[in-house]
Write an enzyme that holds these catalytic residues in place. Sequence first.
Site, PDB file in Angstrom:
ATOM      1  CG  HIS A  96      -2.010   1.014   1.123  1.00 57.43           C
ATOM      2  ND1 HIS A  96      -1.777   2.359   1.318  1.00 57.43           N
ATOM      3  CD2 HIS A  96      -3.322   0.900   0.796  1.00 57.43           C
ATOM      4  CE1 HIS A  96      -2.914   3.018   1.125  1.00 57.43           C
ATOM      5  NE2 HIS A  96      -3.863   2.169   0.806  1.00 57.43           N
ATOM      6  CD  GLU A 168      -5.467   1.120  -3.020  1.00 55.28           C
ATOM      7  OE1 GLU A 168      -6.656   1.262  -2.742  1.00 55.28           O
ATOM      8  OE2 GLU A 168      -4.563   1.170  -2.176  1.00 55.28           O
TER       9      GLU A 168
HETATM   10  P1  PGA Z   1      -9.852   5.725   0.033  1.00 51.99           P
HETATM   11  O1  PGA Z   1      -8.638   4.743   0.377  1.00 51.99           O
HETATM   12  O2  PGA Z   1     -10.995   4.881  -0.419  1.00 51.99           O
HETATM   13  O3  PGA Z   1     -10.137   6.467   1.301  1.00 51.99           O
HETATM   14  O4  PGA Z   1      -9.367   6.630  -1.072  1.00 51.99           O
HETATM   15  C1  PGA Z   1      -8.338   3.668  -0.456  1.00 51.99           C
HETATM   16  C2  PGA Z   1      -7.081   2.975  -0.004  1.00 51.99           C
HETATM   17  O5  PGA Z   1      -6.123   3.623   0.393  1.00 51.99           O
HETATM   18  O6  PGA Z   1      -7.009   1.753  -0.022  1.00 51.99           O
END
Ligand code: PGA
Length: 255
Positions: A96, A168
């Site tokens: 992440h 992401e």
């Molecule tokens: P968010 O976070 O939905 O608040 O943008 C997603 C993540 O970091 O996995």
Amino acid sequence: MKKFIITANWKLHGNNVLVCHFINKLKSYFDTNQIFSKIIFAPPVIYINNIKNQIQHNNFFIGAQNVDIHFSGAFTGEISIDMLKDIGVTYIIIGHSERRIFHHENNEYIAKKFQMIKSKNLIPILCVGENLQEKNLKQSELICRNQIDAILQLQEEDIFQNSIIAYEPIWAIGTGQTADIKHVNRIHKFIKCYIADNSNIKLKDIIIQYGGSVNFNNIQNFINSEHINGVLLGTASLSFETFINIIHNIDQYCY
Ligand code: PGA
């Protein structure tokens, strides 16, 4: 639409009160509704036991947000893959951007974790994605490719079997600025083709979730898209009403 995978990443949020609220509400929702999508719930690790013991459902799984890079040893404060397995964890989020940035985890370090998780028969959820500057420089594919390459360099042909990738883009996380669906589809397709070309997994078996400011108002964009197999929710997973509305919406299209 085939099974859609929803991961809830609570990050450093929640407390006993919120956990109990979610347990009660989820139990009654599962008692009265059919669930077709797959839900991976990743609260802070301290709450996992309670949730796992109270919620049993075929389509509900427990995820962890992180794991240590050692199997055991003198590493104060860390938690191992076996410990997570002991308490019923099936999926582990790695790579992440918050761990890459705040904990300085690089591609090789993350690849090592990926390999260790696979070796214990748990399922890694590998997060990849570019930052805003890289996006503006049109380097989204390049950054994702480098992050994927670290895993491919492990030289295990089967490495991407039984794994999930979460695209992401960092600029979309927690900002309210969801990535444009065309951009997401393009990157997902690129990642799938790249992995299929460089390992022995078939393109159709590669699972990629999108994460970054997904909420009830934009979830529709991500359903029924050829290359989007699920979503990773941060903020939207902290409100039960929002979370369950998203699941409910997705379930209209699953079979
Ligand atoms: P968010 O976070 O939905 O608040 O943008 C997603 C993540 O970091 O996995």
